[in-house]
Design a protein around this motif. Structure first.
Motif, mmCIF file in Angstrom:
data_model
loop_
_atom_site.group_PDB
_atom_site.id
_atom_site.type_symbol
_atom_site.label_atom_id
_atom_site.label_comp_id
_atom_site.label_asym_id
_atom_site.label_seq_id
_atom_site.Cartn_x
_atom_site.Cartn_y
_atom_site.Cartn_z
ATOM 1 N N SER A 254 0.756 -1.367 -0.287
ATOM 2 C CA SER A 254 -0.587 -0.232 -0.040
ATOM 3 C C SER A 254 0.656 1.116 0.041
ATOM 4 C CB SER A 254 -0.861 -0.027 1.058
ATOM 5 O OG SER A 254 -2.083 -1.024 1.005
ATOM 6 N N LYS A 255 0.081 2.288 -0.530
ATOM 7 C CA LYS A 255 0.785 3.704 -0.255
ATOM 8 C C LYS A 255 1.842 4.493 0.728
ATOM 9 C CE LYS A 255 -0.078 4.146 -5.336
ATOM 10 N NZ LYS A 255 -0.662 5.509 -6.378
ATOM 11 N N GLU A 256 1.939 4.832 0.797
ATOM 12 C CA GLU A 256 2.290 5.756 1.878
ATOM 13 C C GLU A 256 1.381 7.540 1.731
ATOM 14 O OE1 GLU A 256 6.234 6.735 1.699
ATOM 15 O OE2 GLU A 256 7.282 4.374 3.371
ATOM 16 N N VAL A 257 0.697 7.525 3.305
ATOM 17 C CA VAL A 257 -0.322 8.530 3.414
ATOM 18 C C VAL A 257 0.065 9.317 4.335
ATOM 19 C CG1 VAL A 257 -2.237 7.402 1.841
ATOM 20 C CG2 VAL A 257 -2.015 7.095 4.083
ATOM 21 N N GLU A 258 -0.508 10.424 4.410
ATOM 22 C CA GLU A 258 -0.201 11.239 6.005
ATOM 23 C C GLU A 258 -1.660 10.921 6.583
ATOM 24 O OE1 GLU A 258 0.828 15.154 4.950
ATOM 25 O OE2 GLU A 258 2.766 14.267 4.211
ATOM 26 N N PHE A 259 -1.313 11.074 7.913
ATOM 27 C CA PHE A 259 -2.589 10.763 9.042
ATOM 28 C C PHE A 259 -1.744 10.905 10.062
ATOM 29 C CE2 PHE A 259 -0.554 7.316 8.999
ATOM 30 C CZ PHE A 259 -0.648 6.533 9.861
ATOM 31 N N ASP A 260 -2.851 11.429 10.899
ATOM 32 C CA ASP A 260 -2.385 11.568 12.656
ATOM 33 C C ASP A 260 -3.078 10.604 13.698
ATOM 34 O OD1 ASP A 260 -4.854 12.002 14.507
ATOM 35 O OD2 ASP A 260 -5.415 13.270 12.287
ATOM 36 N N LEU A 261 -1.934 10.132 14.653
ATOM 37 C CA LEU A 261 -2.569 8.901 15.336
ATOM 38 C C LEU A 261 -3.366 9.150 16.447
ATOM 39 C CD1 LEU A 261 -0.930 6.571 16.164
ATOM 40 C CD2 LEU A 261 -0.211 7.144 18.383
ATOM 41 N N HIS A 262 -4.194 9.638 16.614
ATOM 42 C CA HIS A 262 -5.277 9.650 17.358
ATOM 43 C C HIS A 262 -6.451 9.131 16.462
ATOM 44 C CE1 HIS A 262 -4.570 11.849 20.941
ATOM 45 N NE2 HIS A 262 -3.296 10.972 20.998
ATOM 46 N N HIS A 263 -7.110 9.823 14.946
ATOM 47 C CA HIS A 263 -7.788 9.318 13.915
ATOM 48 C C HIS A 263 -7.907 7.504 14.258
ATOM 49 C CE1 HIS A 263 -9.757 9.397 10.180
ATOM 50 N NE2 HIS A 263 -10.523 10.424 10.741
ATOM 51 N N LEU A 264 -6.288 7.774 13.562
ATOM 52 C CA LEU A 264 -6.587 5.811 13.386
ATOM 53 C C LEU A 264 -6.441 5.179 14.588
ATOM 54 C CD1 LEU A 264 -5.073 4.023 11.413
ATOM 55 C CD2 LEU A 264 -2.853 3.832 13.025
ATOM 56 N N LEU A 265 -6.421 5.739 15.696
ATOM 57 C CA LEU A 265 -6.385 4.630 16.502
ATOM 58 C C LEU A 265 -8.028 5.358 17.311
ATOM 59 C CD1 LEU A 265 -3.232 5.730 19.492
ATOM 60 C CD2 LEU A 265 -4.080 2.807 17.987
ATOM 61 N N ILE A 269 -11.294 1.335 17.158
ATOM 62 C CA ILE A 269 -11.508 1.176 18.453
ATOM 63 C C ILE A 269 -13.583 0.762 18.069
ATOM 64 C CG2 ILE A 269 -12.984 2.337 20.178
ATOM 65 C CD1 ILE A 269 -9.932 3.225 21.037
ATOM 66 N N ASP A 270 -13.576 1.590 16.656
ATOM 67 C CA ASP A 270 -15.313 1.501 16.355
ATOM 68 C C ASP A 270 -14.725 0.368 15.294
ATOM 69 O OD1 ASP A 270 -15.880 4.126 16.945
ATOM 70 O OD2 ASP A 270 -15.229 4.843 15.476
ATOM 71 N N LEU A 271 -13.798 -0.264 14.836
ATOM 72 C CA LEU A 271 -13.758 -1.398 13.964
ATOM 73 C C LEU A 271 -14.209 -2.670 15.598
ATOM 74 C CD1 LEU A 271 -13.643 -2.905 11.423
ATOM 75 C CD2 LEU A 271 -11.167 -3.048 12.043
ATOM 76 N N LEU A 272 -12.880 -2.979 16.123
ATOM 77 C CA LEU A 272 -13.608 -3.632 17.274
ATOM 78 C C LEU A 272 -14.349 -3.670 18.223
ATOM 79 C CD1 LEU A 272 -9.213 -3.726 17.928
ATOM 80 C CD2 LEU A 272 -10.610 -5.265 16.722
ATOM 81 N N ILE A 301 -3.786 -3.348 15.606
ATOM 82 C CA ILE A 301 -5.741 -4.134 15.258
ATOM 83 C C ILE A 301 -5.079 -5.787 16.170
ATOM 84 C CG2 ILE A 301 -7.190 -6.120 14.276
ATOM 85 C CD1 ILE A 301 -7.666 -3.684 11.696
ATOM 86 N N ASN A 302 -4.263 -6.172 15.662
ATOM 87 C CA ASN A 302 -3.973 -7.522 16.097
ATOM 88 C C ASN A 302 -3.134 -7.167 17.602
ATOM 89 O OD1 ASN A 302 -3.339 -9.803 14.234
ATOM 90 N ND2 ASN A 302 -2.720 -7.752 12.706
ATOM 91 N N LEU A 303 -1.910 -5.588 17.837
ATOM 92 C CA LEU A 303 -2.011 -6.351 19.270
ATOM 93 C C LEU A 303 -3.206 -5.611 20.326
ATOM 94 C CD1 LEU A 303 1.618 -3.917 18.737
ATOM 95 C CD2 LEU A 303 1.004 -6.419 18.977
ATOM 96 N N ILE A 304 -4.164 -4.359 19.913
ATOM 97 C CA ILE A 304 -4.924 -4.426 20.795
ATOM 98 C C ILE A 304 -5.893 -5.353 21.068
ATOM 99 C CG2 ILE A 304 -7.041 -2.776 21.063
ATOM 100 C CD1 ILE A 304 -5.335 -0.681 19.588
ATOM 101 N N ASN A 305 -5.812 -6.084 19.535
ATOM 102 C CA ASN A 305 -6.641 -7.634 19.884
ATOM 103 C C ASN A 305 -6.224 -8.870 20.980
ATOM 104 O OD1 ASN A 305 -9.416 -8.719 19.163
ATOM 105 N ND2 ASN A 305 -9.178 -9.367 17.745
ATOM 106 N N ASN A 306 -5.235 -8.496 20.935
ATOM 107 C CA ASN A 306 -4.155 -9.855 21.724
ATOM 108 C C ASN A 306 -4.485 -9.441 23.237
ATOM 109 O OD1 ASN A 306 -3.876 -11.338 20.452
ATOM 110 N ND2 ASN A 306 -1.567 -11.229 20.547
#
Length: 403
Positions: A254-265, A269-272, A301-306
Motif C-alpha cells: 500500500s502507498k504511504e499517506v499522511e494521517f494522525d495517530l489519534h484518528h487511526l486509533l 476502536i470503532d472497528l473492534l 489491531i492485532n496488538l490491541i485485540n490480543n
C-alpha cells in the motif's frame, strides 16, 4: 602454425565454464583492474583475460590490445596454454615456435604479437576455463618475480570466477524458493477461502439444531453440539489468521499517506467495537505520521485485540505511547492482562508457535497473529520486542521507519 588440440576433458570443461555465466562484451571493473595491474607488473603493453569456448576465444578484459572481443580458437595462443593447467606458458619469440611462427597475429605487418605469457585459469575442479596473459610486440622474457605476480593475479581471477558461480547458483535457488513460496501462498489462500463457507454453515447448523431440537437432544448431545461449534469457531479463527498473514504482503504494498495517530486509533476502536469495560489511553501528544497506514493499522489491531483477549481483569486497561525522531516512529502498547511466562517470550513471534496460555474464553492461540505483526513491522524497516510480568502486564514496543 599448429592448431591447439582439445583437452581430453573438453566436454566437462565447457560445462564448468557455462556454470559461471560470465557476461560477454560488458566491461567489469574488477577484471579490468587485474589486467591493468598485470600489464604494469610485467611491463608489457597488452594484458587480457581470455575465455576459451568451443570454437572461439573471447576477451573478458582487454588492456592495451587491439579493439577485438573474440578470436577463432584455432589461432589462439590460450588454446595451447590451457592444455597444461597449472603451468605458466611463456613464448619469448613467436617466430621461433612451430605453434605460432606463421600465426596471423605473429605476421601482422604492424604491431605483431611476438611475446606471450599466459597462466591458465582453473575452477575448483581443476578445469582450465581460460587464461590471464600478457603480450608484447617485441621479444620479451619475464623474470621470476613477474612470473610469480602473474600467477598470483590469476588466482584472483579464479576467485572472481568462483564467486560469480556461487552468486549465480544462489540466485537460482532464491528464485526457486520465491516461486515455491508464491505457490504455497496461493494454495493457502485458496484453501483457506474455500473452507470459510463450510465452517460458517457448520456453526449456523449447530446453533439451529440446539434451538429447534432442544427438547429432543439430551444434555450430552447439547454438549457435543457446543464442542462442535467451538471447534468450528477455532478453525475459522485459524483460517482468518492464515489469510491475514499472507494478506500482509498486499498490505505492505500500500502507498504511504499522511494521517494522525489519534484518528487511526479511534477508527480501530470503532472497528473492534470496544465496550466500556476496556479503557484505551491514547498518547498524550497526537503525532502526524507519513507511512503505510494500512500496515500500521493492522499492527495495532492485532496488538490491541490480543490485549483484550488475553486479559482476566474486570477492567481492561491498554496504554498506548508514541515518540518520533528524525528516522523512526516509536510505539508502545501495554496492557494489564495475564502476562506471558518468561520462558515463552522468545516464541511469541514465531509462526504457528502457540503459547501455553488461554484467552478469556479458555481458547488457545494459533500462533499466527503476532507472527504477522512481526512480519509487518520488519517490512516497514522496523523492529519489535516484548516484555511481560506474569499476571500483571505485557508490553510490546516497536518502531517503523519514517517515509
Amino acid at each position: 602454425m599448429i592448431q591447439p588440440a582439445q583437452p581430453i576433458n573438453e566436454k566437462e570443461r565447457l560445462n564448468a565454464l557455462s556454470s559461471i555465466e560470465l557476461i560477454k562484451d560488458i566491461p567489469e571493473e574488477e577484471f579490468d583492474n587485474i589486467t591493468q595491474l598485470a600489464s604494469y607488473i610485467c611491463k608489457t603493453p597488452i594484458s587480457v583475460i581470455t575465455i576459451v569456448e568451443d570454437e572461439k576465444n573471447w576477451l573478458k578484459s582487454n588492456h592495451g590490445g587491439p579493439p577485438i572481443t573474440e578470436v577463432e580458437r584455432k589461432y589462439s595462443h590460450c588454446g595451447h596454454a590451457i592444455l597444461e593447467p597449472g603451468i605458466l606458458m611463456e613464448v619469448e619469440d613467436m617466430r621461433k615456435d612451430l605453434r605460432f611462427y606463421n600465426n596471423p597475429f605473429t605476421t601482422l605487418p604492424e604491431s605483431p604479437i611476438l611475446f606471450y605469457a599466459g597462466m591458465p585459469l582453473l575452477d575448483n575442479d581443476g578445469f582450465a576455463l581460460g587464461t590471464l596473459c600478457v603480450l608484447d610486440t617485441k621479444k620479451n622474457k619475464l623474470n621470476d618475480a613477474q612470473k610469480k605476480a602473474l600467477k598470483n593475479l590469476a588466482k584472483q581471477v579464479e576467485k572472481l570466477f568462483e564467486l560469480r558461480r556461487k552468486n549465480r547458483y544462489l540466485e537460482k535457488i532464491k528464485q526457486e524458493l520465491d516461486d515455491h513460496n508464491t505457490l504455497l501462498k496461493d494454495f493457502a489462500g485458496v484453501v483457506s477461502h474455500d473452507m470459510k463457507m463450510p465452517l460458517a454453515n457448520m456453526i449456523i447448523t449447530a446453533d439451529l439444531i440446539k434451538a429447534r431440537y432442544k427438547h429432543n437432544v439430551d444434555e450430552k448431545g447439547q454438549e457435543l453440539l457446543l464442542n462442535l461449534k467451538k471447534s468450528a469457531l477455532k478453525l475459522s479463527d485459524y483460517i482468518n489468521g492464515i489469510l491475514n498473514h499472507y494478506e500482509s504482503d498486499r498490505i505492505v504494498a500500500s502507498k504511504e499517506v499522511e494521517f494522525d495517530l489519534h484518528h487511526l486509533l479511534e477508527d480501530i476502536i470503532d472497528l473492534l467495537n470496544i465496550n466500556d469495560r476496556c479503557e484505551i489511553n491514547f498518547p498524550a501528544e497526537n503525532i502526524f505520521l507519513k507511512c503505510n497506514r494500512a500496515a500500521l493499522e493492522q499492527i495495532f489491531i492485532n496488538l490491541i485485540n490480543n490485549s483484550i483477549k488475553y486479559n482476566n481483569k474486570e477492567k481492561i486497561i491498554i496504554d498506548i505511547e508514541s515518540a518520533i525522531d528524525e528516522n523512526h516512529y516509536y510505539f508502545t502498547v501495554t496492557d494489564n492482562g495475564i502476562g506471558i511466562p518468561e520462558d515463552q517470550l522468545s516464541n511469541v513471534f514465531k509462526l504457528f508457535k502457540t503459547l501455553y496460555i488461554t484467552d478469556r474464553q479458555g481458547n488457545q492461540g494459533n500462533g499466527i497473529g503476532l507472527s504477522t505483526v512481526k512480519k509487518l513491522v520488519e517490512s516497514l524497516h522496523g523492529n519489535i520486542s516484548v516484555s511481560s510480568v506474569l499476571g500483571e502486564s505485557t508490553s510490546f514496543k516497536f518502531d517503523i521507519k519514517r517515509a
